[in-house]
Design a protein around this motif. Structure first.
Motif, PDB file in Angstrom:
ATOM      1  N   ALA A  15       0.848  -1.185   0.000  1.00  0.00           N
ATOM      2  CA  ALA A  15       0.000   0.000   0.000  1.00  0.00           C
ATOM      3  C   ALA A  15       0.882   1.233   0.000  1.00  0.00           C
ATOM      4  O   ALA A  15       2.002   1.217   0.527  1.00  0.00           O
ATOM      5  N   CYS A  16       0.373   2.294  -0.601  1.00  0.00           N
ATOM      6  CA  CYS A  16       1.109   3.552  -0.693  1.00  0.00           C
ATOM      7  C   CYS A  16       0.176   4.710  -0.362  1.00  0.00           C
ATOM      8  O   CYS A  16      -0.991   4.707  -0.769  1.00  0.00           O
ATOM      9  N   VAL A  17       0.707   5.687   0.359  1.00  0.00           N
ATOM     10  CA  VAL A  17      -0.023   6.919   0.678  1.00  0.00           C
ATOM     11  C   VAL A  17       0.830   8.099   0.255  1.00  0.00           C
ATOM     12  O   VAL A  17       2.036   8.138   0.536  1.00  0.00           O
ATOM     13  N   ILE A  18       0.214   9.053  -0.415  1.00  0.00           N
ATOM     14  CA  ILE A  18       0.879  10.311  -0.745  1.00  0.00           C
ATOM     15  C   ILE A  18       0.133  11.425  -0.039  1.00  0.00           C
ATOM     16  O   ILE A  18      -1.098  11.536  -0.170  1.00  0.00           O
ATOM     17  N   VAL A  19       0.857  12.232   0.726  1.00  0.00           N
ATOM     18  CA  VAL A  19       0.242  13.289   1.533  1.00  0.00           C
ATOM     19  C   VAL A  19       0.774  14.646   1.105  1.00  0.00           C
ATOM     20  O   VAL A  19       1.963  14.801   0.811  1.00  0.00           O
ATOM     21  N   LYS A  20      -0.104  15.620   1.122  1.00  0.00           N
ATOM     22  CA  LYS A  20       0.267  17.007   0.880  1.00  0.00           C
ATOM     23  C   LYS A  20      -0.487  17.867   1.880  1.00  0.00           C
ATOM     24  O   LYS A  20      -1.717  17.795   1.969  1.00  0.00           O
ATOM     25  N   HIS A  21       0.233  18.658   2.639  1.00  0.00           N
ATOM     26  CA  HIS A  21      -0.366  19.520   3.652  1.00  0.00           C
ATOM     27  C   HIS A  21      -1.285  18.739   4.597  1.00  0.00           C
ATOM     28  O   HIS A  21      -2.411  19.133   4.878  1.00  0.00           O
ATOM     29  N   ALA A  22      -0.767  17.607   5.064  1.00  0.00           N
ATOM     30  CA  ALA A  22      -1.402  16.761   6.091  1.00  0.00           C
ATOM     31  C   ALA A  22      -2.631  16.012   5.598  1.00  0.00           C
ATOM     32  O   ALA A  22      -3.232  15.263   6.357  1.00  0.00           O
ATOM     33  N   ASN A  23      -3.013  16.161   4.324  1.00  0.00           N
ATOM     34  CA  ASN A  23      -4.132  15.417   3.758  1.00  0.00           C
ATOM     35  C   ASN A  23      -3.633  14.460   2.689  1.00  0.00           C
ATOM     36  O   ASN A  23      -2.772  14.831   1.875  1.00  0.00           O
TER      37      ASN A  23
END
Length: 529
Positions: A275-283
């Motif tokens: 699984a992968c998560v990409i976050v920008k500005h805590a979202n």
């Protein structure tokens, strides 16, 4: 005025004996008389150093399993006496009290006992009493007394004494006193926090939090704000315990966003696939599962390629070479993963500024813990959101039931929604987010923004239609009106997961039935502010 005070006598009583012998030998070489207790005194004698037992100074033996040894006027008088006060000097002379110019103490390892899961009684026995009492006394009298509570201050102490012919300056003693009071405050906070947990007291009359400086930061959220990073003494796999293998130092925003990304990716069990998560500005701007890490990354990236630029990437399995190559195709601030193989590290070595963190594990998303947030005049404290639902917890409220594939996507979207700022709307399709709406004042706006992002990505990817067509949608809280749900249906969603509990649930359910949607209620919401 430096207010130099020579160091003639030192009391050493340490639990952690790291660096003790080198310190004691250097002090003795400068003519400092050494006083000590128990195991510390034994270690000094074994090293061939002359040392007086505290029992000899006080005239009382250590007793009650060492609980009583330094709590005595001969010790505290030596620490607290004002050297420029005639009455104090007369009292010292009358009672044979000798001054103590240096106190070196580190406390019983209470925090370590708690961390290893020691019993209640064992934790109680690891609460230091004499140590904090002496530290406070010496710190209060820092005009004349040096108090060292941190092994990191051994070398600076010796350097200060060398520079001043065996004396220390007031400014130096003030800094030591600050460190000392911070240490006893943190120690007491650890004890009170542990006891609140042991007694299952959710709201003790007073609540204390403490941290240890991990690093100073260039600035906070903005360049005009000063900032620092502190650890809380607990061990949880993540940014605070990670090893940074390469890249620039982490910024305030890097740390905040990396934590958000890693906590979300930890929701996906690595034994069930990458699984992968990409976050920008805590979202999160992209979350996906895949047959490989590289596929999971590509699918997460395809949710919102624009926002992913300069983002934070979190993986639930060790980073490999093929995934690293994909990541390097755009600018990324931080990558955090349980590990990284040699091929991945070789690929990243060409990106000197890219920060790579490895953690040797994932945090437990179900673990209990406290979170706090400062407000004007106080702070709010709450349990970590460890809420979780599975298929058995769901209540189907529409005429149409979700298919097995839809149900899997509904649970996936619900997991992501837990980590998106409210109002949160998540469109998901085949184990990947295809639209994320976050932080809007209106739930219908979040619904439409997420759909619009999916439309933009469809154009960019050359798709005939956005991936919201045939998707499921998750809402972190109930739909107060049917408009948000209808907006999701217009975007092509076919199934919905939401907490339920609105006064207008019947209206929303009727709208779902009219649109041919399947909808399930969780009975649990995930506000995130």
């Amino acid at each position: 005025m430096t207010n130099l005070v020579p160091v003639g006598r030192a009391l050493l009583s340490v639990s952690d004996k790291t660096g003790l012998l080198d310190l004691a030998k250097a002090l003795a070489a400068q003519g400092v008389e050494l006083i000590s207790t128990g195991g510390t005194a034994s270690a000094l004698r074994t090293a061939g150093l002359a040392v007086r037992d505290v029992a000899e100074v006080t005239g009382f033996p250590e007793m009650m399993d060492g609980r009583v040894k330094t709590l005595h006027p001969m010790v505290h008088g030596g620490l607290l006496a004002l050297r420029d006060d005639d009455e104090h000097l007369v009292a010292m002379a009358a009672h044979g009290i000798e001054p103590i110019d240096l106190l070196v103490v580190n406390l019983y390892p209470f925090e370590a006992a708690v961390a290893r899961g020691a019993s209640y009684d064992d934790c109680i026995e690891n609460i230091d009493i004499g140590g904090p009492a002496m530290i406070r006394a010496a710190a209060k009298n820092h005009r004349f007394v040096n108090v060292v509570t941190d092994i990191a201050d051994y070398a600076p102490l010796l350097a200060e004494m060398k520079a001043n012919d065996g004396a220390t300056s007031l400014a130096f003693r003030q800094k030591l006193a600050l460190t000392a009071y911070s240490r006893t405050a943190a120690y007491d906070a650890a004890v009170s926090g542990w006891m609140a947990g042991a007694l299952k007291e959710p709201a003790p009359r007073r609540r204390a939090f403490a941290g240890q400086l991990a690093s100073t930061l260039r600035y906070g959220e903005n360049p005009h704000q000063k900032a620092a990073f502190y650890t809380d003494g607990t061990w949880r796999a993540g940014v605070a315990t990670a090893r940074q293998l390469q890249g620039k130092e982490l910024s305030y925003n890097n740390i905040n966003d990396t934590d958000a990304a890693f906590e979300l990716v930890a929701e996906f069990d690595p034994s069930e696939g990458p699984a992968c998560v990409i976050v920008k500005h805590a979202n999160p701007c992209g979350v996906a599962r895949g047959a490989t890490l590289a596929e999971a990354y590509e699918r997460a990236f395809d949710c919102d390629r624009t926002s992913a630029f300069g983002g934070i990437i979190a993986l639930n399995q060790p980073l490999d070479g093929p995934t690293a190559e994909k990541i390097c195709e755009i600018f990324t601030e931080v990558v955090i993963a349980p590990g990284a193989d040699a091929a991945a590290r070789e690929v990243f070595s060409a990106k000197k500024n890219l920060r790579l963190l490895t953690t040797m594990g994932l945090p437990d998303p179900m673990a209990k813990g406290l979170m706090f947030k400062q407000v004007a005049g106080g702070f709010l404290v709450q349990d970590r959101d460890s809420g979780h639902v599975d298929a058995l917890d769901l209540k189907v409220v529409t005429q149409r039931k979700p298919t097995e594939a839809e149900l899997a996507d509904l649970l996936f979207a619900w997991t992501v929604a837990k980590h998106v700022k409210s109002n949160a709307i998540i469109y998901a399709n085949d184990g990947a987010t295809v639209g994320v709406g976050a932080g809007q004042m209106s739930r219908v706006d979040s619904t439409r923004i997420a759909a619009r992002k999916a439309q933009d990505m469809a154009l960019g990817l050359g798709l005939a239609q956005p991936l919201t067509v045939g998707s499921v949608v998750a809402s972190d809280a109930f739909f107060p009106f049917a408009d948000g749900l209808l907006a999701a249906a217009e975007a092509g969603a076919v199934a919905v997961i939401q907490p339920g509990g609105s006064m207008r649930d019947a209206e929303v359910i009727a709208a779902a039935d009219a649109a041919g949607l399947a909808m399930v209620f969780t009975g649990q919401r995930h506000f995130r502010h």
